[in-house]
Design a protein around this motif. Sequence first.
Motif, PDB file in Angstrom:
ATOM      1  N   LEU A 124       1.105  -1.188  -0.097  1.00 39.61           N
ATOM      2  CA  LEU A 124       0.084   0.009   0.153  1.00 39.61           C
ATOM      3  C   LEU A 124       0.884   1.165  -0.053  1.00 39.61           C
ATOM      4  O   LEU A 124       0.563   2.389  -0.708  1.00 39.61           O
ATOM      5  CB  LEU A 124      -0.913  -0.064   1.292  1.00 39.61           C
ATOM      6  N   THR A 125       1.963   1.248   0.845  1.00 36.99           N
ATOM      7  CA  THR A 125       2.621   2.517   0.998  1.00 36.99           C
ATOM      8  C   THR A 125       4.069   2.221   1.466  1.00 36.99           C
ATOM      9  O   THR A 125       4.179   0.906   2.101  1.00 36.99           O
ATOM     10  CB  THR A 125       1.989   3.594   1.837  1.00 36.99           C
ATOM     11  N   GLN A 126       4.964   2.799   1.210  1.00 46.92           N
ATOM     12  CA  GLN A 126       6.537   2.583   1.669  1.00 46.92           C
ATOM     13  C   GLN A 126       6.981   4.059   1.883  1.00 46.92           C
ATOM     14  O   GLN A 126       6.962   5.105   1.136  1.00 46.92           O
ATOM     15  CB  GLN A 126       7.451   1.948   0.573  1.00 46.92           C
ATOM     16  N   ALA A 134      19.197   2.014  -2.459  1.00 47.66           N
ATOM     17  CA  ALA A 134      17.382   2.392  -2.005  1.00 47.66           C
ATOM     18  C   ALA A 134      16.689   1.162  -2.186  1.00 47.66           C
ATOM     19  O   ALA A 134      16.815   0.522  -3.108  1.00 47.66           O
ATOM     20  CB  ALA A 134      17.177   3.488  -2.761  1.00 47.66           C
ATOM     21  N   THR A 135      15.607   1.125  -1.612  1.00 48.51           N
ATOM     22  CA  THR A 135      14.652  -0.002  -1.763  1.00 48.51           C
ATOM     23  C   THR A 135      13.151   0.867  -2.035  1.00 48.51           C
ATOM     24  O   THR A 135      12.896   1.737  -1.506  1.00 48.51           O
ATOM     25  CB  THR A 135      14.146  -0.975  -0.445  1.00 48.51           C
ATOM     26  N   SER A 136      12.631   0.001  -2.899  1.00 46.39           N
ATOM     27  CA  SER A 136      11.233   0.925  -3.247  1.00 46.39           C
ATOM     28  C   SER A 136      10.265  -0.127  -3.856  1.00 46.39           C
ATOM     29  O   SER A 136      10.427  -0.875  -4.817  1.00 46.39           O
ATOM     30  CB  SER A 136      11.365   2.029  -4.188  1.00 46.39           C
ATOM     31  N   PHE A 137       9.019  -0.223  -3.263  1.00 42.38           N
ATOM     32  CA  PHE A 137       7.803  -0.875  -3.857  1.00 42.38           C
ATOM     33  C   PHE A 137       6.732   0.413  -4.022  1.00 42.38           C
ATOM     34  O   PHE A 137       6.375   1.082  -3.160  1.00 42.38           O
ATOM     35  CB  PHE A 137       7.181  -1.880  -2.966  1.00 42.38           C
ATOM     36  N   ARG A 138       6.376   0.346  -5.062  1.00 42.44           N
ATOM     37  CA  ARG A 138       5.359   1.422  -5.396  1.00 42.44           C
ATOM     38  C   ARG A 138       3.894   0.921  -4.946  1.00 42.44           C
ATOM     39  O   ARG A 138       3.746  -0.150  -4.754  1.00 42.44           O
ATOM     40  CB  ARG A 138       5.017   1.537  -6.985  1.00 42.44           C
ATOM     41  N   PRO A 139       3.178   1.850  -4.601  1.00 38.29           N
ATOM     42  CA  PRO A 139       1.854   1.530  -4.038  1.00 38.29           C
ATOM     43  C   PRO A 139       1.157   0.797  -4.948  1.00 38.29           C
ATOM     44  O   PRO A 139       1.028   1.016  -6.240  1.00 38.29           O
ATOM     45  CB  PRO A 139       1.107   2.801  -3.856  1.00 38.29           C
ATOM     46  N   LEU A 357      -5.912  -2.267  -7.244  1.00 40.12           N
ATOM     47  CA  LEU A 357      -5.016  -1.517  -7.437  1.00 40.12           C
ATOM     48  C   LEU A 357      -4.248  -1.747  -8.660  1.00 40.12           C
ATOM     49  O   LEU A 357      -3.322  -1.282  -9.118  1.00 40.12           O
ATOM     50  CB  LEU A 357      -4.198  -1.563  -6.136  1.00 40.12           C
ATOM     51  N   GLU A 358      -4.537  -2.947  -9.346  1.00 39.88           N
ATOM     52  CA  GLU A 358      -3.960  -3.423 -10.365  1.00 39.88           C
ATOM     53  C   GLU A 358      -4.413  -2.695 -11.764  1.00 39.88           C
ATOM     54  O   GLU A 358      -3.871  -2.631 -12.778  1.00 39.88           O
ATOM     55  CB  GLU A 358      -4.293  -4.961 -10.829  1.00 39.88           C
ATOM     56  N   LEU A 359      -5.486  -2.091 -11.507  1.00 42.51           N
ATOM     57  CA  LEU A 359      -6.135  -1.151 -12.714  1.00 42.51           C
ATOM     58  C   LEU A 359      -5.269   0.257 -12.828  1.00 42.51           C
ATOM     59  O   LEU A 359      -6.051   1.163 -13.200  1.00 42.51           O
ATOM     60  CB  LEU A 359      -7.540  -1.025 -12.289  1.00 42.51           C
ATOM     61  N   GLY A 360      -4.142   0.193 -12.780  1.00 42.85           N
ATOM     62  CA  GLY A 360      -3.048   1.243 -13.095  1.00 42.85           C
ATOM     63  C   GLY A 360      -2.660   2.000 -12.049  1.00 42.85           C
ATOM     64  O   GLY A 360      -1.724   2.974 -12.367  1.00 42.85           O
ATOM     65  N   HIS A 361      -2.999   1.597 -10.682  1.00 45.88           N
ATOM     66  CA  HIS A 361      -2.380   2.580  -9.574  1.00 45.88           C
ATOM     67  C   HIS A 361      -1.015   2.420  -9.269  1.00 45.88           C
ATOM     68  O   HIS A 361      -0.240   3.416  -9.105  1.00 45.88           O
ATOM     69  CB  HIS A 361      -3.262   2.111  -8.314  1.00 45.88           C
ATOM     70  N   THR A 362      -0.429   1.074  -9.358  1.00 42.98           N
ATOM     71  CA  THR A 362       1.039   1.174  -9.320  1.00 42.98           C
ATOM     72  C   THR A 362       1.795   1.891 -10.560  1.00 42.98           C
ATOM     73  O   THR A 362       2.680   2.459  -9.965  1.00 42.98           O
ATOM     74  CB  THR A 362       1.349  -0.498  -9.528  1.00 42.98           C
ATOM     75  N   ARG A 363       1.294   1.633 -11.703  1.00 45.61           N
ATOM     76  CA  ARG A 363       2.206   2.455 -12.603  1.00 45.61           C
ATOM     77  C   ARG A 363       1.940   4.105 -12.396  1.00 45.61           C
ATOM     78  O   ARG A 363       2.878   4.863 -12.580  1.00 45.61           O
ATOM     79  CB  ARG A 363       1.757   2.276 -14.102  1.00 45.61           C
ATOM     80  N   LEU A 364       0.572   4.719 -12.139  1.00 48.21           N
ATOM     81  CA  LEU A 364       0.482   5.880 -11.971  1.00 48.21           C
ATOM     82  C   LEU A 364       1.137   6.605 -10.587  1.00 48.21           C
ATOM     83  O   LEU A 364       1.390   7.630 -10.927  1.00 48.21           O
ATOM     84  CB  LEU A 364      -0.749   6.207 -12.269  1.00 48.21           C
ATOM     85  N   SER A 365       1.276   5.870  -9.481  1.00 51.98           N
ATOM     86  CA  SER A 365       1.647   6.284  -8.632  1.00 51.98           C
ATOM     87  C   SER A 365       3.195   6.704  -8.561  1.00 51.98           C
ATOM     88  O   SER A 365       3.851   7.600  -7.714  1.00 51.98           O
ATOM     89  CB  SER A 365       1.788   5.297  -7.307  1.00 51.98           C
ATOM     90  N   GLY A 366       3.974   6.453  -9.758  1.00 51.66           N
ATOM     91  CA  GLY A 366       5.162   6.778  -9.774  1.00 51.66           C
ATOM     92  C   GLY A 366       5.572   7.841 -10.529  1.00 51.66           C
ATOM     93  O   GLY A 366       6.607   8.296 -11.070  1.00 51.66           O
ATOM     94  N   LEU A 367       4.236   8.635 -11.135  1.00 48.32           N
ATOM     95  CA  LEU A 367       4.408   9.559 -11.948  1.00 48.32           C
ATOM     96  C   LEU A 367       4.766  10.778 -11.084  1.00 48.32           C
ATOM     97  O   LEU A 367       4.414  11.115  -9.971  1.00 48.32           O
ATOM     98  CB  LEU A 367       3.043  10.164 -12.644  1.00 48.32           C
ATOM     99  N   VAL A 540      -3.286  11.378  -8.435  1.00 46.65           N
ATOM    100  CA  VAL A 540      -1.896  10.757  -8.408  1.00 46.65           C
ATOM    101  C   VAL A 540      -1.290  10.874  -6.818  1.00 46.65           C
ATOM    102  O   VAL A 540      -0.964   9.624  -6.269  1.00 46.65           O
ATOM    103  CB  VAL A 540      -1.055  10.994  -9.339  1.00 46.65           C
ATOM    104  N   GLY A 541      -1.715  11.945  -6.383  1.00 47.51           N
ATOM    105  CA  GLY A 541      -0.970  12.253  -5.132  1.00 47.51           C
ATOM    106  C   GLY A 541      -1.791  11.881  -3.884  1.00 47.51           C
ATOM    107  O   GLY A 541      -1.234  12.425  -2.743  1.00 47.51           O
TER     108      GLY A 541
END
Length: 549
Positions: A124-126, A134-139, A357-367, A540-541
């Motif tokens: 969900l968040t990191q 660094a380590t990073s998992f997108r929401p 969240l698979e409906l685009g949220h992961t990709r869009l959260s990195g914009l 997005v934010g």
Amino acid sequence: MPQTAEAEGAAPDELVGPLERGLAVLRAIASGPDVRHRPGDLARTTGLARSTIDRIATTLVRLGVLRTEGRDLLLAPGAAELGNAYLASCGLPELLGPHAAALADALDASVSLAVPDRDGVRFLTQVTRRRAMATSFRPGGLLPAERCAPGALFAAGWDAADRERWRARPVQDPPDTGSASVPPDEVEAEFLERVREAGESGMAVDDQILEPGLLSVALPVRGPAGAVVCAVGVVSHTSRHSAESLVEQALPPLRRAVTAMEAALTAAPVGAAPAGGAPAPVAVLKEELGSGFLQSLARGLDVLRAFGSVQGPVRLSELARLTGLPRATARRSLITLRHLGYVREEPGGFVVLPRVLELGHTRLSGLNLPEIATPHLVDLVLRVQESASVAVLDGDDIRYVARVAGTRIMHIDITVGTRLPAYATSMGRVLLGALPGEERAERLRRITPSALTPYTVTTREGLDEAVAATAARGYGWVEQELEEGLRSLAVAVTDREGRAIAAVNVALHAGRTTPEESLATLLPALRETAGRISGDVAAVGRFSSVPTG
């Protein structure tokens, strides 16, 4: 226990076909390594007819879920509102995020929150630390349960049927593109042993299981009823810790953080959540676009977004009220969403599941802001035929973060990264004027304006008046103060709370039109563009900050 999709059974009689097919197209666009998709390729990927793809694309573009660049289809920031509906409904990022941030500060390490999603783990968040390593998992990112520490914690609650379903995934699910989704036979026993240990100790450790050098320790967070609702994990690297030293250092503050998180969950009221974006006027869009617009797809997405207005289970009657749809129409959408694994029915109503969240949220959260703003700048420049830019306040200067040059032979030549004094620019005055009173006064006190042209305001009193006037009228106007012959008009870009985070401007040669003509021609288009950028930034934010890039 993992959330399972009704899709394992036969399709229900009341399935809404356009909604099912529309979500299949959206999944195809949101998944995989490619950002751009051609309609013909989507037809081959989904097995749908090209004419069906075209109608779905027309609908999703008009709803702001997709956008076009030439012949390509791309995710639009508006798609983030679908994932936001889940995040707002569950309430976990807002309730537990501050405790995760405090834990990250205390340990100077990255901290993540994750939830179970069928046989996997969705982050969900990191809260990350700025390090070279660094380590990073997108929401919204999904990992197989066997490849991370939270997975062992969640799997400790599986029953025999859950484990069989997990073993059968090669038949049901394609391999994950980031890592093997199903463990080879020789490591299955190792995972089940970690699950057993997690069940006994209430703790799970990832000692380089997901990736060489990566370490994490995770604990479950339980809701008021005692069920595990998520896991919180501390992430580090072998360059800083061994698995044993990470557990020794992180476990005491991690346990305190879990106690605080569980107290927050117990104290949280159940009811209204922060409202998401207003549903599109479906009937108006249908009348406007005719047979090219799939009204049942739009209505189904309205139902999905409506979950973001209420925390916890929602009854059918409430969803019908929130969307303005007939009860029977909302019910058919829910039946379809339940069949696809996006919602679940409980005694208290329907709940939206993390699979959304698979409906685009992961990709869009990195914009970042430039990526969000640039398509809108392109549209603005095509409309007004002048250069347009976005800038942020950086000290006493503005810094350009996005720019699209005009199409005229003579246009303003500024590049991304350029810094200019805020006092002599329209975007700078907008951003200075948006500062809180004391901060604005302090900033203006330390600025010593100098003459860049004969027209530059050079006194502090004059600058104070110019910034105050900018704030009062809601737009910035600079006439040849930065450079002779240069006219600039700017308005603010805001976040979800209405705070100015950037400014967007149009710049042109002052001799091209009168000031009155420029204002009448440019200001409406500029405000419309700023509103669209602000709306995308808000989407997005909402549950993560939008970096300026």
